[in-house]
Design an enzyme around this catalytic site. Structure first.
Site, PDB file in Angstrom:
ATOM      1  N   ASP A   1     -31.707  -2.560  25.227  1.00 15.01           N
ATOM      2  CA  ASP A   1     -30.775  -1.527  25.704  1.00 15.01           C
ATOM      3  C   ASP A   1     -29.369  -1.791  25.162  1.00 15.01           C
ATOM      4  O   ASP A   1     -28.759  -2.816  25.470  1.00 15.01           O
ATOM      5  CB  ASP A   1     -30.752  -1.518  27.235  1.00 15.01           C
ATOM      6  CG  ASP A   1     -30.065  -0.283  27.807  1.00 15.01           C
ATOM      7  OD1 ASP A   1     -29.172   0.265  27.133  1.00 15.01           O
ATOM      8  OD2 ASP A   1     -30.422   0.122  28.921  1.00 15.01           O
TER       9      ASP A   1
ATOM     10  N   HIS B   1     -32.621   2.286  25.767  1.00 21.98           N
ATOM     11  CA  HIS B   1     -32.058   2.658  27.064  1.00 21.98           C
ATOM     12  C   HIS B   1     -32.966   3.566  27.895  1.00 21.98           C
ATOM     13  O   HIS B   1     -32.881   3.551  29.126  1.00 21.98           O
ATOM     14  CB  HIS B   1     -30.704   3.350  26.832  1.00 21.98           C
ATOM     15  CG  HIS B   1     -29.983   3.722  28.087  1.00 21.98           C
ATOM     16  ND1 HIS B   1     -29.709   2.809  29.084  1.00 21.98           N
ATOM     17  CD2 HIS B   1     -29.485   4.925  28.514  1.00 21.98           C
ATOM     18  CE1 HIS B   1     -29.055   3.419  30.077  1.00 21.98           C
ATOM     19  NE2 HIS B   1     -28.924   4.700  29.750  1.00 21.98           N
TER      20      HIS B   1
ATOM     21  N   SER C   1     -30.836   5.925  33.985  1.00 20.24           N
ATOM     22  CA  SER C   1     -29.429   5.928  33.582  1.00 20.24           C
ATOM     23  C   SER C   1     -28.549   6.391  34.748  1.00 20.24           C
ATOM     24  O   SER C   1     -28.629   5.844  35.837  1.00 20.24           O
ATOM     25  CB  SER C   1     -29.256   6.805  32.336  1.00 20.24           C
ATOM     26  OG  SER C   1     -28.008   6.555  31.720  1.00 20.24           O
TER      27      SER C   1
END
Length: 271
Positions: free
Chosen positions: A211, A239, A89
């Site tokens: 995601d 995710h 991320s």
């Protein structure tokens, strides 16, 4: 000011260093880190300055430059050799920023669900500090965190969702968390999209098929823009694959690490 999980396994091979995402901690790696060590890989998990469980009694600046410099000083003090840097991320933005500015410290990159195309914290950087503090109090609230967990993962039970939410917000109750988070927000945050083409390291891109936080189209874009990259998708995954599908994630990372090590060994043998 540093908190980390030190490796149980010390090897002569390139160590793997695990970063975490926005406002998170090294506890993100509670499933994958033991599996990496079982594979014989020297593994570190590090809390980025201003997040995680670092001791910030004397609050330092927590902007991008400070985070980068702090990580470099940590690497220079404790690791002192090129690493395979893993960023999920927003941790991908941290990894790209570090790899471009300190290429001698990074041999390869692994980017997971990479958040590398946002332009910093945007309008949040211009908020009055009183409003910013109100915002970060909302950020650590249980309802908001539960909703974020719902968006992040696919098909997990409510009990698991609640458990992962509570683990994910543990560090928010440290006394310096509000100040550190506001400092980062008002500093402008990460804007690394101009740096992507400057990444020289071979890179593995991992993306969850489902995601809902960052679209898969950005995975394809990142693959096209990185000079030397391969891309792998994990099915039925959201995710953060290292939490939701640790077995699949560890397999991809270990194959990436070992394939490159074998290639190097073969080259040395031929010489």
């Amino acid at each position: 000011m540093s908190s980390c999980v030190k490796p149980l396994v010390q090897t002569k091979e390139t160590p793997v260093v695990l970063l975490h995402g926005f406002d998170s901690s090294c506890l993100e790696w509670r499933y994958v880190l033991p599996l990496l060590e079982e594979s014989g890989i020297e593994t570190w998990a590090i809390d980025i300055l201003g997040w995680g469980f670092s001791d910030l009694g004397k609050l330092p600046p927590c902007d991008v430059v400070s985070k980068r410099d702090h990580f470099y000083q940590f690497w220079k003090s404790y690791i002192r050799r090129p690493i395979i840097l893993v960023g999920p991320s927003l941790g991908s933005a941290v990894a790209v920023d570090f790899a471009v500015n300190y290429p001698e410290a990074v041999e390869k990159l692994v980017l997971i669900g990479a958040s590398v195309y946002s332009e910093g914290t945007g309008k949040l950087a211009t908020l009055p500090r009183a409003v910013a503090y109100a915002g970060v109090n909302l950020l650590k609230s249980l309802p908001l965190r539960l909703y974020a967990t719902y968006l992040t993962f696919t098909k997990i039970s409510f009990s698991t969702s609640l458990d992962w939410t509570n683990v994910g917000r543990l560090h928010c109750f440290l006394p310096w968390w509000d100040d550190a988070t506001v400092d980062f927000m008002t500093s402008g945050g990460y804007n690394v999209s101009p740096l992507i083409g400057k990444v020289k390291q071979k890179t593995l891109i991992i993306w969850g098929e489902n995601d809902r936080i960052i679209s898969n189209k950005f995975a394809v874009r990142l693959h096209c823009e990185l000079p030397d990259a391969i891309i792998r998708q994990i099915p039925n995954c959201g995710h953060l694959p290292h939490l939701e599908r640790p077995d699949s994630t560890i397999k991809l990372i270990v194959e990436f690490v070992q394939r490159e090590s074998k290639t190097l060994s073969q080259c040395v043998a031929q010489v």
